[in-house]
Design an enzyme around this catalytic site. Sequence first.
Site, PDB file in Angstrom:
ATOM      1  N   GLU A 180       0.835  -1.213   0.000  1.00  0.00           N
ATOM      2  CA  GLU A 180       0.000   0.000   0.000  1.00  0.00           C
ATOM      3  C   GLU A 180       0.866   1.259   0.000  1.00  0.00           C
ATOM      4  O   GLU A 180       1.121   1.854   1.045  1.00  0.00           O
ATOM      5  CB  GLU A 180      -0.937   0.022   1.210  1.00  0.00           C
ATOM      6  CG  GLU A 180      -1.876   1.230   1.195  1.00  0.00           C
ATOM      7  CD  GLU A 180      -2.749   1.343   2.440  1.00  0.00           C
ATOM      8  OE1 GLU A 180      -3.625   2.226   2.471  1.00  0.00           O
ATOM      9  OE2 GLU A 180      -2.548   0.559   3.390  1.00  0.00           O
ATOM     10  N   LYS A 217      -2.774  -2.053  -2.858  1.00  0.00           N
ATOM     11  CA  LYS A 217      -3.822  -1.184  -2.344  1.00  0.00           C
ATOM     12  C   LYS A 217      -3.394   0.236  -2.677  1.00  0.00           C
ATOM     13  O   LYS A 217      -2.402   0.738  -2.148  1.00  0.00           O
ATOM     14  CB  LYS A 217      -4.007  -1.368  -0.834  1.00  0.00           C
ATOM     15  CG  LYS A 217      -5.114  -0.482  -0.249  1.00  0.00           C
ATOM     16  CD  LYS A 217      -5.451  -0.859   1.189  1.00  0.00           C
ATOM     17  CE  LYS A 217      -6.509   0.078   1.764  1.00  0.00           C
ATOM     18  NZ  LYS A 217      -6.976  -0.332   3.103  1.00  0.00           N
TER      19      LYS A 217
END
Length: 302
Positions: A180, A217
């Site tokens: 992420e 993500k």
Amino acid sequence: MTTSNQEMMDKVCNADGFIAALDQSGGSTPKALTLYGIKEGEYEVGKPSMFDCIHKMRTRIITSPKFNGDRILGAILFEDTMNREIEGVPTAEYLWKEKKIVPFLKVDKGLETEKDDVQLMKLIPNLDTLCDTAVAKGVFGTKMRSVIKLANKEGIKQIVEQQFSYGQQIMKKGLIPILEPEIDIKSPEKAEAEAMLHAELVESLKMLRKDQKLMFKLTLPNQDNLYEDLVNHPNVVRVVALSGGYTRDEADAILARQTGVVASFSRALTEGLRDDLTQNDFDAMLDGSIGEIFEASKLGGK
């Protein structure tokens, strides 16, 4: 891969739905509790009483009949949550066996101070041990977050290198890492930073073996379908999007335009949930949130 892990992989790869982010850490928990209607005077910040409060909130969400695997692919847990129980069952086990929701674990230890217009992750010295514990508890994958503030090529390169380095370590433990590298939605150079990040991610994927699988993500991009090639990459299990401070309506609208991308929302998921709601009102509010995010993910996921 065990039968259970293969079933989880099949679900994450192929099912409609989104990933619920229930992984507020010690630093972000007070804000989450305030939004939920729990005042700081009701617990001590950073103490067991605070984690008791957030676990009670998460338990109410997870045990709601509206929170189930029909519309939710997975849930990202904070370490403290993984080590606790829901209705007498370890949390990760409860999620999969009772709800058919795939459990993930947040493994990062927070962010370093800003340098080169980015915030790298703090070192994760006990990562191997944490991964071993996660595997033993039936966790499928991990998640770790770093932050990009501006379009600084060197800073973004460092972010991606660190994410992939830890990702390789996690994959060796048999877990699927979610990388992420968040881009601040308020960045005045958001579009430029996204282009730089995309290029670095594409380049880094070239270093993986065919059998190495991960997820991303990512911040919802200014340019629709910027990450479509990552969605279709053979090493990428799934690309999910963070809400990043957008309202749920804003995030859902952008997400619905991103082919193959599904949601992994935190604040947008719990928006409007409060401790003082009756159970019926709580379930109705949660049902509405899940329904909206699911439909946006379904539109984007096609």
